[in-house]
Structure formats: structure tokens, C-alpha cells
Motif scaffolding. Structure first.
Motif, short mmCIF file in Angstrom:
data_model
loop_
_atom_site.label_atom_id
_atom_site.label_comp_id
_atom_site.label_asym_id
_atom_site.label_seq_id
_atom_site.Cartn_x
_atom_site.Cartn_y
_atom_site.Cartn_z
N ASP A 1 14.49 32.29 -4.82
CA ASP A 1 13.65 31.12 -5.45
C ASP A 1 13.00 31.72 -6.70
O ASP A 1 11.68 31.20 -7.13
CB ASP A 1 12.62 30.60 -4.67
CG ASP A 1 13.42 29.41 -3.89
OD1 ASP A 1 14.38 28.94 -4.12
OD2 ASP A 1 13.10 29.43 -2.52
N GLY A 2 13.45 32.73 -7.48
CA GLY A 2 12.91 33.27 -8.78
C GLY A 2 12.09 34.35 -8.57
O GLY A 2 11.49 35.01 -9.71
N ALA B 1 12.26 31.29 -13.77
CA ALA B 1 13.51 32.30 -14.17
C ALA B 1 14.53 32.31 -14.97
O ALA B 1 14.86 32.85 -15.53
CB ALA B 1 13.92 32.73 -12.52
N ILE B 2 15.19 30.94 -15.07
CA ILE B 2 16.15 30.55 -15.88
C ILE B 2 15.64 30.63 -17.26
O ILE B 2 16.54 31.11 -18.03
CB ILE B 2 16.86 29.09 -15.48
CG1 ILE B 2 15.97 28.01 -15.80
CG2 ILE B 2 17.31 29.04 -14.12
CD1 ILE B 2 16.52 26.52 -15.78
N HIS B 3 14.41 30.29 -17.63
CA HIS B 3 13.78 30.51 -19.06
C HIS B 3 13.88 31.69 -19.33
O HIS B 3 14.31 32.30 -20.67
CB HIS B 3 12.29 29.90 -19.22
CG HIS B 3 12.42 28.57 -19.10
ND1 HIS B 3 13.06 27.62 -19.90
CD2 HIS B 3 11.69 27.86 -18.38
CE1 HIS B 3 13.07 26.48 -19.59
NE2 HIS B 3 11.77 26.34 -18.59
N ASP C 1 3.62 31.08 -10.29
CA ASP C 1 4.04 31.29 -11.51
C ASP C 1 5.59 31.54 -11.32
O ASP C 1 6.14 31.87 -12.38
CB ASP C 1 3.38 31.99 -12.47
CG ASP C 1 3.22 33.41 -12.08
OD1 ASP C 1 3.43 33.73 -10.86
OD2 ASP C 1 2.76 34.40 -12.69
N CYS C 2 5.81 31.61 -10.17
CA CYS C 2 7.38 32.02 -9.90
C CYS C 2 8.02 30.94 -9.38
O CYS C 2 7.77 30.05 -8.14
CB CYS C 2 7.20 33.26 -8.91
SG CYS C 2 8.83 33.97 -8.73
N ILE D 1 15.72 43.66 -12.45
CA ILE D 1 15.31 43.32 -14.13
C ILE D 1 13.85 42.81 -13.86
O ILE D 1 13.06 42.95 -14.88
CB ILE D 1 16.18 42.20 -14.52
CG1 ILE D 1 17.47 42.90 -14.76
CG2 ILE D 1 15.60 41.57 -15.82
CD1 ILE D 1 18.58 41.84 -15.15
N TYR D 2 13.57 41.94 -12.85
CA TYR D 2 12.20 41.28 -12.58
C TYR D 2 11.82 41.23 -11.36
O TYR D 2 12.65 40.78 -10.46
CB TYR D 2 12.38 40.12 -13.43
CG TYR D 2 11.08 39.13 -13.18
CD1 TYR D 2 10.27 39.22 -14.04
CD2 TYR D 2 11.37 38.13 -12.30
CE1 TYR D 2 9.07 38.21 -13.87
CE2 TYR D 2 10.23 37.14 -12.27
CZ TYR D 2 9.22 37.11 -12.98
OH TYR D 2 8.19 36.28 -12.83
N THR D 3 10.61 41.44 -10.98
CA THR D 3 9.85 40.89 -9.67
C THR D 3 8.67 40.38 -10.01
O THR D 3 7.86 40.64 -11.01
CB THR D 3 9.75 42.05 -8.55
OG1 THR D 3 8.90 43.04 -9.44
CG2 THR D 3 11.09 42.79 -8.38
N ASN D 4 8.09 39.45 -9.01
CA ASN D 4 6.73 38.80 -9.11
C ASN D 4 6.17 38.94 -7.54
O ASN D 4 6.22 37.75 -7.03
CB ASN D 4 6.85 37.60 -9.60
CG ASN D 4 5.51 36.88 -9.81
OD1 ASN D 4 4.48 37.38 -9.76
ND2 ASN D 4 5.67 35.88 -10.58
#
Length: 284
Positions: free
Chosen positions: A68-69, A212-214, A206-207, A81-84
């Protein structure tokens, strides 16, 4: 500059059929899209291990939005690439609510791009069912832990999952969303015979698939995002996209905001829609 469209699809109830499988037709289409440099990927609540198991020898060449992003992953070079991640304070607060409500919860954590699932108990039948369902996808990387605060330091805590009847989860959602920086995503278990059984992901506010698509749109330098979904947790992503389409089997709330309704998930509707667009407009 050449216009580029980024196609992003949910998995369950959208790209996958009603048996939770990816058809051979859709797998072949994903490979063709990669060969033609079509930007196509998933945005799903599933884990990386689960998505890899479904894809088999197929892969998204565009980075995938997972959990879910919470997690963006490039399958081509096995790179995060990215984690939160959740903070220690949030973990302690969420655990306190679970204890007070006598609810079983699960914490997904990441180590070297591999998911693990941590839990304290499986006393409720639905919690046991959830755990059994995840064993195959997680390759037995599930661990009992005395407290979620005792998560080993080598793991990145991503999000909690609570699994149960809708009425129970809605009550818990109010408590969780009273915590600073936390929000919840409710999604029906489309494979359970009871229609009131839901997953609730508890994660950073904020996740989301929408944020994530942005992030991914900028990363791949796309001019447009076209999103596909079917369920409650897809609605923010659908609203954030430039165009959005909902499968025929999708919920009414998603169809109300859609640019259009396409065929059923049992009809390979997502990849067939993209194929038709490519035929009309050519590869972008």
C-alpha cells in the motif's frame, strides 16, 4: 518531449482473477509491455514475496509499489527505492491498543529486501487463518515475538495488519487514527467466503498508494498516470491518477469516481484495456 503514460494496477480483484491468480494471458502481456517499453506496474497491499510468487518468471520492469505504498522496489536490479518505516513510538502505541482490545496483530518488517511477519499470539481463529495463508508466500519467515517493541534491529518495521470482521476493525480504526501520524486502510478479503472479513493495514499517515504513484511518476518521468483498481484501499490512488478505471467486479464507491468501468478481473480486463490503447495511440 515524448509523452509517457504510466499504467499502475492493483493486484487482487483487478489484475488477478477471482481465484487470486495471474492468468497466462496477463503474464504474456506484461512481458510484451516490457519489450515495448510500456510503463506498467502494480500498486498493491501485497508483499514483495507474494508478488514474486504470483508473477513466476515474469517481472514488472517498472518499479513496483508494494504494501500500500510503503515500499517501492525495482525488480530488475533487486533494489529498494523507497521505504517509510514506523517509528518506535508508533509501534509502542499500536501495541498498547492491541493489548487493550485483546486483538491479535501482525507486524510486517523488511530485512535485505525480504519480508518477515512478526506476531505475539494466534489465539483467535481468524488470526490463525491469516497466518496460515501467509506461510507459503513468506517462505516460513514468520516469527513469534514477546513484544513488537523487541523487533530485532536488523529489521525495518513497515506496517501492522489486523484481520477480522468489519465491525471489529472499524472500532479499532478510531483508536489507531487518534494516534499522531497514523492512518488505516481497510480492504475486504475478496477470497474469504464471508463478505464481512477485512484486512486493516496500520501505517504512517503520509504513506499510501496515492503518494507512491506521485513519487513513481516523477521517478520514471511520466506525463500521465492511468490507475486501475476495485476496492476501498484503491480509492485514494484512483483519485490521484490522471485517469482511473475500475473492474466490473469492483465496489460501487470505486466505480462512482472512475473515468470508466472495464471488464471483470476474470477477463484480463486491465491488460486488454492497455493493449487497446496502444493499438489506437501507439507505444508511448
Amino acid at each position: 518531449m515524448m509523452e509517457k503514460t504510466l499504467y499502475v494496477t492493483d493486484m487482487d480483484g483487478t489484475l488477478l482473477n477471482k481465484q487470486g491468480r495471474l492468468s497466462e494471458y496477463s503474464k504474456a502481456a506484461i512481458r510484451r509491455f516490457a519489450e515495448d517499453n510500456i510503463l506498467f506496474t502494480c500498486a498493491t497491499g501485497r508483499t514483495l514475496t507474494s508478488v514474486n510468487a504470483l508473477l513466476g518468471d515474469t517481472a514488472f520492469t517498472c518499479p513496483a509499489i508494494l504494501s500500500d505504498g510503503l515500499f517501492i522496489y525495482n525488480m530488475l536490479d533487486s533494489a529498494v527505492i523507497y521505504t517509510n518505516p514506523l517509528s518506535n513510538e508508533s509501534i509502542n502505541n499500536i501495541e498498547s491498543i492491541l493489548i487493550k482490545s485483546k486483538s491479535d496483530g501482525f507486524l510486517y518488517a523488511l530485512q535485505d529486501a525480504q519480508y518477515s511477519l512478526f506476531y505475539k499470539s494466534l489465539k483467535h481463529p481468524l488470526a490463525y487463518h491469516f497466518h496460515q495463508q501467509k506461510l507459503r508466500f513468506l517462505q516460513n519467515n514468520t516469527f513469534q515475538i514477546p513484544s513488537f517493541a523487541h523487533l530485532p534491529a536488523s529489521y525495518i518495521p513497515l506496517y501492522f495488519v489486523i484481520y477480522g470482521p468489519y465491525s471489529q476493525l472499524v472500532k479499532l480504526r478510531n483508536d489507531f487514527e487518534a494516534l499522531p501520524g497514523i492512518h488505516c486502510l481497510l480492504n475486504r478479503d475478496v477470497y474469504h467466503p464471508q463478505k464481512d472479513i477485512f484486512f486493516m493495514n496500520v501505517l504512517n499517515a503520509d504513506c499510501s498508494k496515492a503518494s507512491a504513484i506521485h513519487h513513481l511518476k516523477k521517478l520514471v518521468n511520466a506525463s500521465e498516470v492511468v490507475a486501475f483498481g476495485d476496492n476501498l484501499n484503491d480509492i485514494p490512488m484512483l483519485m490521484a491518477a490522471d485517469r482511473c478505471y475500475v473492474t466490473e467486479n469492483g465496489i460501487p464507491q470505486a466505480k462512482e469516481i472512475a473515468t470508466g468501468v472495464i471488464g471483470s478481473c476474470d477477463e484480463d480486463a486491465v491488460v486488454r484495456f492497455i493493449e487497446r490503447e496502444i493499438m489506437v495511440n501507439g507505444p508511448q
